[in-house]
Motif scaffolding. Structure first.
Motif, PDB file in Angstrom:
ATOM      1  N   ILE A   1      -2.141   4.827  -3.100  1.00 43.22           N
ATOM      2  CA  ILE A   1      -3.149   5.551  -2.335  1.00 43.22           C
ATOM      3  C   ILE A   1      -2.728   7.013  -2.266  1.00 43.22           C
ATOM      4  CG2 ILE A   1      -4.344   5.763  -0.114  1.00 43.22           C
ATOM      5  CD1 ILE A   1      -3.783   2.797   0.346  1.00 43.22           C
ATOM      6  N   TYR A   2      -3.491   7.854  -2.940  1.00 42.68           N
ATOM      7  CA  TYR A   2      -3.190   9.281  -2.965  1.00 42.68           C
ATOM      8  C   TYR A   2      -3.828   9.934  -1.753  1.00 42.68           C
ATOM      9  CZ  TYR A   2      -3.218  14.145  -4.660  1.00 42.68           C
ATOM     10  OH  TYR A   2      -3.059  15.504  -4.788  1.00 42.68           O
ATOM     11  N   VAL A   3      -2.992  10.387  -0.840  1.00 45.12           N
ATOM     12  CA  VAL A   3      -3.477  11.093   0.343  1.00 45.12           C
ATOM     13  C   VAL A   3      -3.582  12.566  -0.059  1.00 45.12           C
ATOM     14  CG1 VAL A   3      -3.116  11.559   2.790  1.00 45.12           C
ATOM     15  CG2 VAL A   3      -2.338   9.388   1.806  1.00 45.12           C
ATOM     16  N   LYS A   4      -4.783  12.934  -0.412  1.00 46.02           N
ATOM     17  CA  LYS A   4      -5.019  14.235  -1.022  1.00 46.02           C
ATOM     18  C   LYS A   4      -5.276  15.317   0.021  1.00 46.02           C
ATOM     19  CE  LYS A   4      -8.005  16.432  -4.498  1.00 46.02           C
ATOM     20  NZ  LYS A   4      -9.157  16.214  -5.415  1.00 46.02           N
ATOM     21  N   CYS A   5      -4.526  16.401  -0.110  1.00 49.88           N
ATOM     22  CA  CYS A   5      -4.738  17.567   0.738  1.00 49.88           C
ATOM     23  C   CYS A   5      -4.142  18.750  -0.008  1.00 49.88           C
ATOM     24  CB  CYS A   5      -4.058  17.385   2.103  1.00 49.88           C
ATOM     25  SG  CYS A   5      -4.343  18.759   3.250  1.00 49.88           S
ATOM     26  N   SER A   6      -4.859  19.839  -0.068  1.00 47.58           N
ATOM     27  CA  SER A   6      -4.372  21.008  -0.787  1.00 47.58           C
ATOM     28  C   SER A   6      -3.110  21.551  -0.134  1.00 47.58           C
ATOM     29  CB  SER A   6      -5.443  22.094  -0.813  1.00 47.58           C
ATOM     30  OG  SER A   6      -5.660  22.601   0.496  1.00 47.58           O
ATOM     31  N   LEU A   7      -2.330  22.290  -0.926  1.00 43.86           N
ATOM     32  CA  LEU A   7      -1.125  22.920  -0.376  1.00 43.86           C
ATOM     33  C   LEU A   7      -1.491  23.838   0.777  1.00 43.86           C
ATOM     34  CD1 LEU A   7       1.913  23.424  -0.513  1.00 43.86           C
ATOM     35  CD2 LEU A   7       1.470  25.186  -2.247  1.00 43.86           C
ATOM     36  N   ASP A   8      -2.582  24.596   0.631  1.00 46.08           N
ATOM     37  CA  ASP A   8      -3.016  25.481   1.717  1.00 46.08           C
ATOM     38  C   ASP A   8      -3.344  24.680   2.970  1.00 46.08           C
ATOM     39  OD1 ASP A   8      -2.704  27.713   0.138  1.00 46.08           O
ATOM     40  OD2 ASP A   8      -4.825  27.895  -0.380  1.00 46.08           O
TER      41      ASP A   8
ATOM     42  N   PRO B   1      -0.844  11.528  -8.603  1.00 46.28           N
ATOM     43  CA  PRO B   1      -1.179  10.272  -9.283  1.00 46.28           C
ATOM     44  C   PRO B   1      -2.291  10.481 -10.299  1.00 46.28           C
ATOM     45  CG  PRO B   1      -0.972   9.924  -6.922  1.00 46.28           C
ATOM     46  CD  PRO B   1      -0.951  11.415  -7.131  1.00 46.28           C
ATOM     47  N   GLU B   2      -2.146   9.861 -11.461  1.00 40.05           N
ATOM     48  CA  GLU B   2      -3.145  10.020 -12.517  1.00 40.05           C
ATOM     49  C   GLU B   2      -4.331   9.074 -12.334  1.00 40.05           C
ATOM     50  OE1 GLU B   2      -0.990   9.462 -16.118  1.00 40.05           O
ATOM     51  OE2 GLU B   2       0.141  11.339 -15.933  1.00 40.05           O
ATOM     52  N   SER B   3      -4.061   7.867 -11.875  1.00 40.42           N
ATOM     53  CA  SER B   3      -5.146   6.893 -11.677  1.00 40.42           C
ATOM     54  C   SER B   3      -4.829   5.995 -10.490  1.00 40.42           C
ATOM     55  CB  SER B   3      -5.361   6.052 -12.943  1.00 40.42           C
ATOM     56  OG  SER B   3      -4.139   5.455 -13.351  1.00 40.42           O
ATOM     57  N   PRO B   4      -4.795   6.583  -9.294  1.00 42.71           N
ATOM     58  CA  PRO B   4      -4.506   5.768  -8.104  1.00 42.71           C
ATOM     59  C   PRO B   4      -5.637   4.796  -7.817  1.00 42.71           C
ATOM     60  CG  PRO B   4      -5.271   7.935  -7.458  1.00 42.71           C
ATOM     61  CD  PRO B   4      -5.109   7.970  -8.959  1.00 42.71           C
ATOM     62  N   GLU B   5      -5.303   3.729  -7.126  1.00 43.46           N
ATOM     63  CA  GLU B   5      -6.336   2.771  -6.740  1.00 43.46           C
ATOM     64  C   GLU B   5      -7.309   3.379  -5.730  1.00 43.46           C
ATOM     65  OE1 GLU B   5      -3.646   0.462  -9.015  1.00 43.46           O
ATOM     66  OE2 GLU B   5      -3.220   1.896  -7.417  1.00 43.46           O
ATOM     67  N   LEU B   6      -6.794   4.274  -4.884  1.00 39.15           N
ATOM     68  CA  LEU B   6      -7.632   4.924  -3.875  1.00 39.15           C
ATOM     69  C   LEU B   6      -7.218   6.382  -3.708  1.00 39.15           C
ATOM     70  CD1 LEU B   6      -7.867   2.357  -0.913  1.00 39.15           C
ATOM     71  CD2 LEU B   6      -9.767   3.154  -2.330  1.00 39.15           C
ATOM     72  N   ILE B   7      -8.173   7.224  -3.387  1.00 41.45           N
ATOM     73  CA  ILE B   7      -7.903   8.601  -2.985  1.00 41.45           C
ATOM     74  C   ILE B   7      -8.514   8.809  -1.605  1.00 41.45           C
ATOM     75  CG2 ILE B   7      -8.289  11.046  -3.444  1.00 41.45           C
ATOM     76  CD1 ILE B   7      -8.468  10.402  -6.407  1.00 41.45           C
TER      77      ILE B   7
ATOM     78  N   LEU C   1       0.862  -1.179   0.000  1.00 43.98           N
ATOM     79  CA  LEU C   1       0.000   0.000   0.000  1.00 43.98           C
ATOM     80  C   LEU C   1       0.900   1.231   0.000  1.00 43.98           C
ATOM     81  CD1 LEU C   1      -2.670  -1.038   2.669  1.00 43.98           C
ATOM     82  CD2 LEU C   1      -2.450  -1.756   0.291  1.00 43.98           C
ATOM     83  N   TRP C   2       0.943   1.902  -1.138  1.00 44.87           N
ATOM     84  CA  TRP C   2       1.884   3.007  -1.315  1.00 44.87           C
ATOM     85  C   TRP C   2       1.154   4.337  -1.122  1.00 44.87           C
ATOM     86  CZ3 TRP C   2       7.105   2.329  -2.263  1.00 44.87           C
ATOM     87  CH2 TRP C   2       7.846   3.505  -2.489  1.00 44.87           C
ATOM     88  N   PHE C   3       1.352   4.959   0.055  1.00 43.37           N
ATOM     89  CA  PHE C   3       0.720   6.232   0.371  1.00 43.37           C
ATOM     90  C   PHE C   3       1.602   7.374  -0.127  1.00 43.37           C
ATOM     91  CE2 PHE C   3      -1.087   3.177   3.183  1.00 43.37           C
ATOM     92  CZ  PHE C   3      -2.338   3.623   3.556  1.00 43.37           C
ATOM     93  N   THR C   4       1.073   8.191  -1.006  1.00 42.06           N
ATOM     94  CA  THR C   4       1.811   9.320  -1.552  1.00 42.06           C
ATOM     95  C   THR C   4       1.003  10.597  -1.378  1.00 42.06           C
ATOM     96  OG1 THR C   4       2.796  10.262  -3.580  1.00 42.06           O
ATOM     97  CG2 THR C   4       0.895   8.821  -3.875  1.00 42.06           C
TER      98      THR C   4
END
Length: 204
Positions: free
Chosen positions: A129-136, A168-174, A30-33
């Motif tokens: 797994i794209y751990v999404k959070c804005s820069l702000d 990530p362009e098409s991660p398995e999870l966001i 599980l690759w968290f980026t």
């Protein structure tokens, strides 16, 4: 002639499948980026605990922790970042073979480097797994005070400030940590693992 010309792979009698059968679960990576401060480490710590409570064998590789030992000779230049991820990819591959679910928390800003790790594994065993959070959002949290230092020019080559991050362009999870709590994020990942058959609902 290089040293690798004299190296021969030595197979074991105990195979990966033997270990998976013993563990009663699969061993995806599980690759968290995501950006610094997005919540990668927090998520992986909570997920590791949840997996352990289910009797699932896992191991967590964290970016800062690895730089205390294995990668303490690397900086943050593009070349060193590439080597950092290459080494982690090889470690993750070994843990995958050992039958453990591997949780990696690394910014890993470059798509090519993440894709190279994916290519080390068989089939669908690499779960991005794209751990999404804005820069702000990340700057507002700034748990280590790194963004403040980067803005002040004390840190050079900081991802999101003066160094790129390739989403990530098409991660398995966001997992959007500005919208989801840690508990909700962990539940989403566990449900994904169950649906894919990597773990069973009653792994314990």
């Amino acid at each position: 002639m290089t040293a690798t010309n004299h190296i021969v792979w030595h197979d074991s009698i105990v195979t990966k499948q033997h270990r998976l059968d013993q563990n009663n679960h699969h061993s995806p990576v599980l690759w968290f980026t995501g950006l610094s401060g997005s919540g990668k480490s927090t998520l992986t710590v909570a997920l590791e605990k949840a997996l352990h409570e289910r009797g699932v064998r896992s191991y967590r590789l964290d970016g800062d922790n690895i730089r205390h030992g294995l990668n303490n000779n690397l900086g943050f230049s593009p070349e060193d970042r590439k080597e950092n991820i290459r080494r982690i990819g090889e470690v993750a591959k070994l843990l995958n073979d050992a039958g453990l679910i591997t949780l990696t928390a690394f910014i890993s800003p470059y798509k090519e480097d993440r894709d190279n790790v994916r290519s080390l594994l068989n089939g669908q065993e690499f779960i991005e797994i794209y751990v999404k959070c804005s820069l702000d959002g990340c700057e507002a949290r700034d748990p280590k005070g790194l963004y403040q230092k980067a803005r002040a020019g004390e840190i050079k080559g900081f991802t999101g400030i003066d160094a790129p991050y390739e989403e990530p362009e098409s991660p398995e999870l966001i997992i959007d940590t500005e919208q989801q709590s840690v508990e909700e994020g962990v539940a989403t990942i566990l449900q994904f693992l169950e649906k894919q058959g990597w773990i069973t609902r009653n792994s314990y």
